[in-house]
Design an enzyme around this catalytic site. Sequence first.
Site, PDB file in Angstrom:
ATOM      1  N   CYS A 232       0.885  -1.170   0.000  1.00  0.00           N
ATOM      2  CA  CYS A 232       0.000   0.000   0.000  1.00  0.00           C
ATOM      3  C   CYS A 232       0.917   1.213   0.000  1.00  0.00           C
ATOM      4  O   CYS A 232       1.506   1.555   1.023  1.00  0.00           O
ATOM      5  CB  CYS A 232      -0.923   0.016   1.214  1.00  0.00           C
ATOM      6  SG  CYS A 232      -2.031   1.453   1.233  1.00  0.00           S
ATOM      7  N   CYS A 235      -0.620   4.366   2.207  1.00  0.00           N
ATOM      8  CA  CYS A 235      -1.062   4.258   3.599  1.00  0.00           C
ATOM      9  C   CYS A 235      -0.626   2.901   4.145  1.00  0.00           C
ATOM     10  O   CYS A 235       0.561   2.601   4.178  1.00  0.00           O
ATOM     11  CB  CYS A 235      -2.578   4.453   3.660  1.00  0.00           C
ATOM     12  SG  CYS A 235      -3.240   4.522   5.339  1.00  0.00           S
ATOM     13  N   SER A 236      -1.583   2.096   4.566  1.00  0.00           N
ATOM     14  CA  SER A 236      -1.261   0.780   5.129  1.00  0.00           C
ATOM     15  C   SER A 236      -2.408  -0.194   4.897  1.00  0.00           C
ATOM     16  O   SER A 236      -2.603  -1.110   5.691  1.00  0.00           O
ATOM     17  CB  SER A 236      -1.003   0.914   6.631  1.00  0.00           C
ATOM     18  OG  SER A 236      -2.148   1.451   7.276  1.00  0.00           O
ATOM     19  N   CYS A 237      -3.177   0.009   3.822  1.00  0.00           N
ATOM     20  CA  CYS A 237      -4.330  -0.852   3.554  1.00  0.00           C
ATOM     21  C   CYS A 237      -3.860  -2.298   3.435  1.00  0.00           C
ATOM     22  O   CYS A 237      -2.884  -2.585   2.740  1.00  0.00           O
ATOM     23  CB  CYS A 237      -5.036  -0.404   2.285  1.00  0.00           C
ATOM     24  SG  CYS A 237      -5.732   1.263   2.406  1.00  0.00           S
TER      25      CYS A 237
END
Length: 333
Positions: A232, A235-237
Amino acid sequence: MQPLPERSGPHDIGGLAGGAIERDEHDYAHWEKEADAIRMLLADAKRGFFTTDETRRIQEQLDDATYWSLPYYERWIAAFSALLVEKGVLTEAEIAEETERLVAAGAHLVPEHPHDQDHDNDNDHDHVHQPDHDAAETVLSPLRLRAIAVRERLVAHGIIAREEITAEIERMDGRGEHLGARIVARAWTDPAFAALLARDGNAAAEGLGIPVTGTRLAALFNTERLHHLVVCMLCSCYPRSVLGRPPAWYKSRAYRARAVREPRAVLAEFGLRLPDEVEVRVHDSTAENRYLVIPERPAGTEGWSDQRLALLVSRDSMIGVARARDPSSVEAS
């Protein structure tokens, strides 16, 4: 390499150069789990105060220095607390008043022995791993104290119950690679299930009693000629419904920047070297779409049960930075 487009904010690092990926594993601290739980509850179907994109908007407005100096979950605290004020759920005045009350009660002090539920275990920064408290740290950071103040006001208003926070933490604690491994093992042994998984990951997971809500789960099948890698960049999806909370390295600046720029070099750091004829395809997760890599089934596992096959499936193999485990590791265990 083609010139990169102008960055849209401090979060937009996909394709930039980066250093080595810090891969130390460590448990989430309770305060991080609680921040995560509060964020999830505030955005759930019952409350629906904001979306993931809205929380990202707040974080992406930070300058580079602030964005990368804050621990990951402190950025989330800054985001959801700002949105609560923006939407009129809480006011800055009441958060400030609650913060003063907490300070007067000594709740801002770091305990000598980190057993308190708000200050234990390890703190995962995006760039490097650091302990939960620096050796000289004696008080909570302003954002961690703000999180406690926000929690207390939400409870006081009846918006969130303490029991709900505990239940959400326990729910996420129960999520992990064992769920994704069940999906992979079934896909290896059941062609009809594999076909359903390829068409509709949510339906396939739910058919195994693994609910996936709020996002679309897409399965990526590795072959002899094609290897998938998930990242990702913004972000950190991450497929939390089937893998649990992401490892710190997945959220790190180095992994987010380099996975799309030099995927083979990234894989090599994880000990995976692929032949040149194998295509490496990188998939960028989003707030709506999450990916689960289905690694190739190891040879010599014919006739194995789903339960035994699942032991070969690691979290890293479902992100794409590793292959499935060698069958001998299970046979010898």
